[in-house]
Write an enzyme that holds these catalytic residues in place. Structure first.
Site, PDB file in Angstrom:
ATOM      1  N   GLU A 122       7.332  39.681  -5.749  1.00  0.00           N
ATOM      2  CA  GLU A 122       5.997  39.567  -6.347  1.00  0.00           C
ATOM      3  C   GLU A 122       5.401  40.954  -6.558  1.00  0.00           C
ATOM      4  O   GLU A 122       5.403  41.786  -5.644  1.00  0.00           O
ATOM      5  CB  GLU A 122       5.097  38.743  -5.420  1.00  0.00           C
ATOM      6  CG  GLU A 122       3.641  38.652  -5.859  1.00  0.00           C
ATOM      7  CD  GLU A 122       2.788  37.988  -4.809  1.00  0.00           C
ATOM      8  OE1 GLU A 122       2.784  36.748  -4.748  1.00  0.00           O
ATOM      9  OE2 GLU A 122       2.125  38.702  -4.027  1.00  0.00           O
ATOM     10  N   LYS A 141       3.340  24.617  -2.711  1.00  0.00           N
ATOM     11  CA  LYS A 141       2.026  24.048  -2.366  1.00  0.00           C
ATOM     12  C   LYS A 141       2.080  22.532  -2.543  1.00  0.00           C
ATOM     13  O   LYS A 141       1.483  21.953  -3.441  1.00  0.00           O
ATOM     14  CB  LYS A 141       0.934  24.681  -3.221  1.00  0.00           C
ATOM     15  CG  LYS A 141       0.768  26.174  -2.940  1.00  0.00           C
ATOM     16  CD  LYS A 141      -0.276  26.806  -3.841  1.00  0.00           C
ATOM     17  CE  LYS A 141      -0.403  28.297  -3.558  1.00  0.00           C
ATOM     18  NZ  LYS A 141      -1.371  28.967  -4.458  1.00  0.00           N
ATOM     19  N   LYS A 143       6.915  38.736  -0.964  1.00  0.00           N
ATOM     20  CA  LYS A 143       5.521  38.769  -1.392  1.00  0.00           C
ATOM     21  C   LYS A 143       4.815  39.991  -0.813  1.00  0.00           C
ATOM     22  O   LYS A 143       5.433  40.813  -0.119  1.00  0.00           O
ATOM     23  CB  LYS A 143       4.828  37.466  -0.991  1.00  0.00           C
ATOM     24  CG  LYS A 143       5.473  36.238  -1.663  1.00  0.00           C
ATOM     25  CD  LYS A 143       4.860  34.942  -1.208  1.00  0.00           C
ATOM     26  CE  LYS A 143       3.463  34.732  -1.763  1.00  0.00           C
ATOM     27  NZ  LYS A 143       3.469  34.523  -3.228  1.00  0.00           N
ATOM     28  N   ARG A 186       0.816  -1.220   0.000  1.00  0.00           N
ATOM     29  CA  ARG A 186       0.000   0.000   0.000  1.00  0.00           C
ATOM     30  C   ARG A 186       0.846   1.264   0.000  1.00  0.00           C
ATOM     31  O   ARG A 186       0.567   2.216  -0.751  1.00  0.00           O
ATOM     32  CB  ARG A 186      -0.966  -0.017   1.194  1.00  0.00           C
ATOM     33  CG  ARG A 186      -1.864   1.202   1.329  1.00  0.00           C
ATOM     34  CD  ARG A 186      -2.454   1.709   0.032  1.00  0.00           C
ATOM     35  NE  ARG A 186      -3.076   0.676  -0.777  1.00  0.00           N
ATOM     36  CZ  ARG A 186      -3.271   0.782  -2.080  1.00  0.00           C
ATOM     37  NH1 ARG A 186      -2.847   1.846  -2.744  1.00  0.00           N
ATOM     38  NH2 ARG A 186      -3.855  -0.197  -2.744  1.00  0.00           N
ATOM     39  N   ASP A 215       2.047  38.549 -10.658  1.00  0.00           N
ATOM     40  CA  ASP A 215       0.952  37.826 -10.010  1.00  0.00           C
ATOM     41  C   ASP A 215      -0.400  38.171 -10.623  1.00  0.00           C
ATOM     42  O   ASP A 215      -0.784  39.339 -10.698  1.00  0.00           O
ATOM     43  CB  ASP A 215       0.948  38.149  -8.508  1.00  0.00           C
ATOM     44  CG  ASP A 215      -0.053  37.324  -7.735  1.00  0.00           C
ATOM     45  OD1 ASP A 215      -0.158  36.114  -8.009  1.00  0.00           O
ATOM     46  OD2 ASP A 215      -0.726  37.884  -6.860  1.00  0.00           O
TER      47      ASP A 215
END
Length: 283
Positions: free
Chosen positions: A200, A138, A170, A103, A221
């Site tokens: 960004e 992510k 950012k 598995r 962005d």
């Protein structure tokens, strides 16, 4: 395709954790009750859906950790594109080891093959337009090194691996610093010459301010193709241009055609639906 999988010393702790999670406190009580010690078996690992294979070195190491006597023969290595029902590997040896490792090995193989397949699809749209495809942070917690390997297997490139290998300023960093110029100044004052700085921006005015700071790259962005073309013209090769945000398979080609150097996509990893992979015992 020539690939270098992460070194076993890097990935072995991840696989041990996955096996410990699955085996719990008492081990595989089902297999131990049914498969007698010393029994041997042979099984085929098949991709039941078309896709790009990824994760076989990890699956092999899973079985080896459970029982070093298990033999894992790879027929279609990572990076291969296969049709449904293709046998990508054969497993043989102690039946208990095969059943206990099954598995975890298949979960990894299905997950990583899905990411590689997603990436391959995006690369096919962007690469002919001179644009690279990159992943983001992510990723599944604990599996980043494996998922970024899967992106490379699909023909993509890796963005930073974590918070420590590159600077990405950012919107919230800019807010804390009080502006783009000050944020870049602070970053430069505390970093060595080997660390790159990316910032960004979401407007062309922010980009104009950024161009005077000497940053290495800009993340454009949530800009549409027309605005991206303007941004690329403003940059005029002075820094690397990256488009991100709001990218889908439907608009990827138009975004890539804007002239940006790369497009980064979170859905390569966070929205990958595992490919169906099976392990079937054979005589």
């Amino acid at each position: 395709m020539t690939l270098s999988a992460p070194h076993p010393l890097i990935i072995e702790p991840l696989l041990r954790d996955a096996l410990r999670e699955d085996m719990g406190r008492a081990g595989d009580i089902t297999t131990d009750a049914i498969a007698p010690p010393g029994m041997t078996a042979r099984a085929e690992v098949k991709l039941r859906k078309a896709g790009r294979v990824c994760g076989l070195p990890m699956a092999e190491l899973v079985f080896r950790l459970v029982d070093p006597a298990v033999v894992f023969d790879i027929h279609h290595p990572d990076g291969s594109d296969v049709e449904p029902g293709t046998t990508v590997a054969t497993v043989s040896g102690p039946a208990r080891g095969i059943l206990t490792g099954e598995r975890v090995a298949l979960n990894l193989l299905g997950r990583l093959s899905a990411i590689a397949t997603n990436t391959r699809q995006c690369v096919a749209l962007a690469k002919p337009l001179g644009c690279d495809i990159a992943c983001t942070r992510k990723t599944t917690p604990g599996l980043r090194v494996l998922e970024k390997y899967a992106v490379r297997t699909g023909g993509g490139t890796n963005h930073r691996f974590g918070l420590d290998d590159a600077v990405l300023i950012k919107d919230n960093h800019i807010a804390v610093a009080g502006g783009i110029t000050e944020a870049v100044r602070r970053a430069k004052s505390s970093l060595g010459h080997m660390v790159k700085i990316e910032v960004e921006v979401d407007t062309l005015d922010q980009l104009r301010e950024l161009l005077a700071t000497g940053a290495d790259a800009v993340l454009l962005d949530n800009m549409g193709p027309d605005q991206l073309r303007e941004a690329v013209a403003l940059v005029a090769g002075r820094m690397t241009t990256e488009a991100s945000g709001g990218v889908t398979l439907d608009n990827l080609a138009a975004i890539a055609a804007s002239g940006v150097n790369l497009v980064s996509l979170g859905f390569l990893t966070h929205s990958a639906q595992s490919l169906d992979v099976g392990l079937d015992f054979i005589g």
